[in-house]
Write a protein that holds these residues in place. Structure first.
Motif, PDB file in Angstrom:
ATOM      1  N   VAL A   1       0.905  -1.049  -0.088  1.00  0.00           N
ATOM      2  CA  VAL A   1       0.045   0.054   0.065  1.00  0.00           C
ATOM      3  C   VAL A   1       1.124   1.155   0.144  1.00  0.00           C
ATOM      4  CG1 VAL A   1      -1.628   1.374   1.301  1.00  0.00           C
ATOM      5  CG2 VAL A   1      -2.046  -1.141   1.219  1.00  0.00           C
ATOM      6  N   ARG A   2       1.864   1.263   0.675  1.00  0.00           N
ATOM      7  CA  ARG A   2       2.709   2.425   0.846  1.00  0.00           C
ATOM      8  C   ARG A   2       3.475   2.726  -0.613  1.00  0.00           C
ATOM      9  NH1 ARG A   2       3.880   7.232   3.204  1.00  0.00           N
ATOM     10  NH2 ARG A   2       6.027   7.907   3.002  1.00  0.00           N
TER      11      ARG A   2
ATOM     12  N   ARG B   1      -7.782  -2.369   3.678  1.00  0.00           N
ATOM     13  CA  ARG B   1      -8.151  -1.899   4.646  1.00  0.00           C
ATOM     14  C   ARG B   1      -7.071  -1.001   5.439  1.00  0.00           C
ATOM     15  NH1 ARG B   1     -13.280  -2.561   6.406  1.00  0.00           N
ATOM     16  NH2 ARG B   1     -14.299  -4.239   5.469  1.00  0.00           N
ATOM     17  N   ARG B   2      -6.005   0.104   4.575  1.00  0.00           N
ATOM     18  CA  ARG B   2      -4.979   0.296   4.949  1.00  0.00           C
ATOM     19  C   ARG B   2      -5.028   1.770   4.128  1.00  0.00           C
ATOM     20  NH1 ARG B   2      -3.729  -4.501   6.051  1.00  0.00           N
ATOM     21  NH2 ARG B   2      -2.080  -4.974   7.915  1.00  0.00           N
ATOM     22  N   ALA B   3      -4.436   2.843   4.888  1.00  0.00           N
ATOM     23  CA  ALA B   3      -4.455   4.221   4.328  1.00  0.00           C
ATOM     24  C   ALA B   3      -2.818   4.644   4.426  1.00  0.00           C
ATOM     25  CB  ALA B   3      -5.272   5.293   5.041  1.00  0.00           C
ATOM     26  N   GLU B   4      -2.438   5.605   3.756  1.00  0.00           N
ATOM     27  CA  GLU B   4      -1.219   6.305   3.746  1.00  0.00           C
ATOM     28  C   GLU B   4      -1.124   7.817   3.345  1.00  0.00           C
ATOM     29  OE1 GLU B   4       1.753   5.314   4.304  1.00  0.00           O
ATOM     30  OE2 GLU B   4       1.505   3.207   4.625  1.00  0.00           O
ATOM     31  N   ILE B   5      -0.521   8.618   3.872  1.00  0.00           N
ATOM     32  CA  ILE B   5      -0.585   9.916   3.557  1.00  0.00           C
ATOM     33  C   ILE B   5       1.078  10.404   3.022  1.00  0.00           C
ATOM     34  CG2 ILE B   5      -0.407  12.384   4.352  1.00  0.00           C
ATOM     35  CD1 ILE B   5      -2.494  11.322   6.380  1.00  0.00           C
ATOM     36  N   VAL B   6       1.098  10.832   1.718  1.00  0.00           N
ATOM     37  CA  VAL B   6       2.352  11.239   1.259  1.00  0.00           C
ATOM     38  C   VAL B   6       2.371  12.558   1.038  1.00  0.00           C
ATOM     39  CG1 VAL B   6       4.066  10.658  -0.594  1.00  0.00           C
ATOM     40  CG2 VAL B   6       2.462   8.819   0.266  1.00  0.00           C
ATOM     41  N   THR B   7       3.708  13.182   1.281  1.00  0.00           N
ATOM     42  CA  THR B   7       3.592  14.906   1.049  1.00  0.00           C
ATOM     43  C   THR B   7       4.786  15.098   0.071  1.00  0.00           C
ATOM     44  OG1 THR B   7       5.018  15.229   3.096  1.00  0.00           O
ATOM     45  CG2 THR B   7       2.767  15.096   3.569  1.00  0.00           C
ATOM     46  N   ASP B   8       4.424  16.271  -0.365  1.00  0.00           N
ATOM     47  CA  ASP B   8       5.636  17.031  -1.179  1.00  0.00           C
ATOM     48  C   ASP B   8       6.725  17.619  -0.103  1.00  0.00           C
ATOM     49  OD1 ASP B   8       6.633  17.816  -3.905  1.00  0.00           O
ATOM     50  OD2 ASP B   8       4.700  18.563  -4.227  1.00  0.00           O
ATOM     51  N   ALA B   9       7.609  18.135  -1.110  1.00  0.00           N
ATOM     52  CA  ALA B   9       9.014  18.559  -0.093  1.00  0.00           C
ATOM     53  C   ALA B   9       8.466  19.511   0.818  1.00  0.00           C
ATOM     54  CB  ALA B   9      10.156  18.850  -1.259  1.00  0.00           C
ATOM     55  N   ALA B  10       7.924  20.437   0.476  1.00  0.00           N
ATOM     56  CA  ALA B  10       7.879  21.476   1.389  1.00  0.00           C
ATOM     57  C   ALA B  10       7.095  21.147   2.530  1.00  0.00           C
ATOM     58  CB  ALA B  10       7.052  22.756   0.874  1.00  0.00           C
ATOM     59  N   VAL B  11       5.882  20.449   2.297  1.00  0.00           N
ATOM     60  CA  VAL B  11       5.273  19.823   3.607  1.00  0.00           C
ATOM     61  C   VAL B  11       6.129  18.984   4.520  1.00  0.00           C
ATOM     62  CG1 VAL B  11       3.206  18.779   4.314  1.00  0.00           C
ATOM     63  CG2 VAL B  11       2.910  20.118   2.290  1.00  0.00           C
ATOM     64  N   LEU B  12       6.908  18.159   3.846  1.00  0.00           N
ATOM     65  CA  LEU B  12       7.835  17.139   4.605  1.00  0.00           C
ATOM     66  C   LEU B  12       8.859  17.845   5.299  1.00  0.00           C
ATOM     67  CD1 LEU B  12       8.496  14.267   4.817  1.00  0.00           C
ATOM     68  CD2 LEU B  12      10.019  14.246   3.110  1.00  0.00           C
ATOM     69  N   ALA B  13       9.066  18.704   5.006  1.00  0.00           N
ATOM     70  CA  ALA B  13      10.080  19.739   5.486  1.00  0.00           C
ATOM     71  C   ALA B  13       9.623  20.522   6.894  1.00  0.00           C
ATOM     72  CB  ALA B  13      10.852  20.710   4.871  1.00  0.00           C
ATOM     73  N   ARG B  14       8.394  20.640   6.993  1.00  0.00           N
ATOM     74  CA  ARG B  14       7.588  21.591   7.952  1.00  0.00           C
ATOM     75  C   ARG B  14       6.725  20.533   8.908  1.00  0.00           C
ATOM     76  NH1 ARG B  14       5.737  27.088   5.952  1.00  0.00           N
ATOM     77  NH2 ARG B  14       7.487  27.868   4.606  1.00  0.00           N
ATOM     78  N   VAL B  15       6.228  19.555   8.554  1.00  0.00           N
ATOM     79  CA  VAL B  15       5.333  18.827   9.203  1.00  0.00           C
ATOM     80  C   VAL B  15       5.957  17.383   9.528  1.00  0.00           C
ATOM     81  CG1 VAL B  15       2.989  17.805   9.199  1.00  0.00           C
ATOM     82  CG2 VAL B  15       3.500  20.110   7.925  1.00  0.00           C
ATOM     83  N   ARG B  16       5.863  16.977  10.792  1.00  0.00           N
ATOM     84  CA  ARG B  16       6.758  15.753  11.235  1.00  0.00           C
ATOM     85  C   ARG B  16       5.543  14.381  10.931  1.00  0.00           C
ATOM     86  NH1 ARG B  16      10.506  15.933  15.439  1.00  0.00           N
ATOM     87  NH2 ARG B  16       9.819  14.221  16.344  1.00  0.00           N
ATOM     88  N   PRO B  17       5.987  13.519  10.659  1.00  0.00           N
ATOM     89  CA  PRO B  17       5.076  12.449  10.256  1.00  0.00           C
ATOM     90  C   PRO B  17       3.921  12.052  11.000  1.00  0.00           C
ATOM     91  CG  PRO B  17       7.435  11.901   9.511  1.00  0.00           C
ATOM     92  CD  PRO B  17       7.580  13.084  10.564  1.00  0.00           C
ATOM     93  N   GLU B  18       4.328  12.269  12.418  1.00  0.00           N
ATOM     94  CA  GLU B  18       3.315  11.828  13.469  1.00  0.00           C
ATOM     95  C   GLU B  18       2.082  12.801  13.455  1.00  0.00           C
ATOM     96  OE1 GLU B  18       7.204  13.312  15.688  1.00  0.00           O
ATOM     97  OE2 GLU B  18       6.749  11.989  14.007  1.00  0.00           O
TER      98      GLU B  18
ATOM     99  N   ALA C   1      -8.743   8.591  12.424  1.00  0.00           N
ATOM    100  CA  ALA C   1     -10.218   8.746  12.057  1.00  0.00           C
ATOM    101  C   ALA C   1     -10.562   8.032  10.736  1.00  0.00           C
ATOM    102  CB  ALA C   1     -10.193  10.229  11.732  1.00  0.00           C
ATOM    103  N   LEU C   2      -9.639   7.808   9.727  1.00  0.00           N
ATOM    104  CA  LEU C   2      -9.858   7.106   8.657  1.00  0.00           C
ATOM    105  C   LEU C   2     -10.125   5.771   8.951  1.00  0.00           C
ATOM    106  CD1 LEU C   2     -10.501   6.828   5.517  1.00  0.00           C
ATOM    107  CD2 LEU C   2      -7.919   7.144   5.253  1.00  0.00           C
ATOM    108  N   VAL C   3      -9.048   5.004   9.543  1.00  0.00           N
ATOM    109  CA  VAL C   3      -9.094   3.436   9.722  1.00  0.00           C
ATOM    110  C   VAL C   3     -10.253   3.014  10.643  1.00  0.00           C
ATOM    111  CG1 VAL C   3      -7.598   1.779  10.899  1.00  0.00           C
ATOM    112  CG2 VAL C   3      -6.618   3.342   9.337  1.00  0.00           C
ATOM    113  N   GLU C   4     -10.548   3.945  11.516  1.00  0.00           N
ATOM    114  CA  GLU C   4     -11.576   3.603  12.527  1.00  0.00           C
ATOM    115  C   GLU C   4     -13.042   3.752  11.952  1.00  0.00           C
ATOM    116  OE1 GLU C   4     -11.995   2.662  16.149  1.00  0.00           O
ATOM    117  OE2 GLU C   4      -9.652   2.323  15.587  1.00  0.00           O
ATOM    118  N   ALA C   5     -13.077   4.491  10.698  1.00  0.00           N
ATOM    119  CA  ALA C   5     -14.592   4.382  10.252  1.00  0.00           C
ATOM    120  C   ALA C   5     -14.406   3.258   9.216  1.00  0.00           C
ATOM    121  CB  ALA C   5     -14.574   5.931   9.562  1.00  0.00           C
ATOM    122  N   LEU C   6     -13.251   3.096   8.589  1.00  0.00           N
ATOM    123  CA  LEU C   6     -13.337   1.975   7.735  1.00  0.00           C
ATOM    124  C   LEU C   6     -13.431   0.673   8.355  1.00  0.00           C
ATOM    125  CD1 LEU C   6     -12.277   1.110   4.704  1.00  0.00           C
ATOM    126  CD2 LEU C   6     -10.059   0.904   5.618  1.00  0.00           C
ATOM    127  N   ARG C   7     -13.262   0.378   9.595  1.00  0.00           N
ATOM    128  CA  ARG C   7     -13.603  -0.610  10.190  1.00  0.00           C
ATOM    129  C   ARG C   7     -15.100  -0.826  10.431  1.00  0.00           C
ATOM    130  NH1 ARG C   7      -8.947  -0.447  14.911  1.00  0.00           N
ATOM    131  NH2 ARG C   7      -7.289  -1.162  13.542  1.00  0.00           N
TER     132      ARG C   7
END
Length: 223
Positions: A121-122, A152-169, A177-183
């Motif tokens: 999925v990743r 039943r899996r999801a991923e968030i992938v970000t562009d360079a500027a977002v990756l530089a400012r926003v921590r993965p966690e 929210a997405l996985v719980e609703a999917l279940r």
């Protein structure tokens, strides 16, 4: 599990609302599955073939008795060629049996380890991001929210500027929210909630300035 027109409309509206608070771009993509997992079926088939050979090696008497009856039942030494041919036929039967058993996607999904599904999925999410989003915005602020229904899996992938400012966690609440609703079988509600959470994170690091044009589609992309 599929998205009706109402869910598509709500998801598009959620993207529009989220992007009203940030200069970043959010692209939601939903795929029926991320891989066919034919290699997993082949792995199980090979395991079955080797197990069949190991079983014959450990307990050769039943096979030898069967071949002896086919050879006339005189309890004579069996020709080497017959023994080799019997093993080849056995392996072929096991191969065909496993291929038939693993033909349905549901069976292959059940036999695929969870970590393998996560990696596939990743990989699909990254591939789609590079093909459709990466470097498509002037400010390099594209964000992919990818949902793979079969796994039943999801991923968030970000562009360079977002990756530089926003921590993965920082995306944890959106993923939860997405996985719980999917279940619960509410994939549409999960996408809407996740988009709102993603928008909230982006609004902190990339607040809306009114100078960044809408460069990527707001609609749900279904594969």
């Amino acid at each position: 599990m599929s998205f009706d027109e109402g869910a598509r409309t709500r998801i598009a509206a959620a993207v529009t609302a989220a992007e009203a608070t940030t200069d970043a771009e959010i692209v939601p993509i939903v795929a029926a599955r991320s891989d066919a997992y034919h290699d997993v079926a082949l792995h199980w088939t090979l395991i079955g073939m080797f197990l069949a050979l190991a079983l014959v090696a450990a307990m050769p008497a039943p096979l030898v008795a069967l071949l002896d009856r086919l050879h006339g039942g005189w309890d004579m030494a069996l020709p080497t060629g017959m023994l080799v041919s019997a093993l080849i036929v056995l392996v072929a039967i096991v191969f065909l049996a496993f291929r038939l058993l693993t033909a349905p996607l549901t069976v292959r999904m059940a036999l695929t380890p969870g970590r393998t599904k996560t990696r596939r999925v990743r990989a699909r999410a990254v591939l789609l991001f590079r093909a459709a989003i990466e470097m498509r915005t002037a400010s390099r602020t594209g964000v992919l929210l990818y949902l793979s229904l079969a796994e039943r899996r999801a991923e968030i992938v970000t562009d360079a500027a977002v990756l530089a400012r926003v921590r993965p966690e920082a995306w944890g609440h959106a993923m939860h929210a997405l996985v719980e609703a999917l279940r619960d079988g509410r994939a549409g509600d999960g996408m809407v909630a996740a988009i709102a959470q993603v928008g909230a994170v982006l609004a902190e690091s990339f607040p809306h300035t009114g100078t960044d044009p809408n460069e990527l589609p707001d609609r749900l992309i279904e594969l």
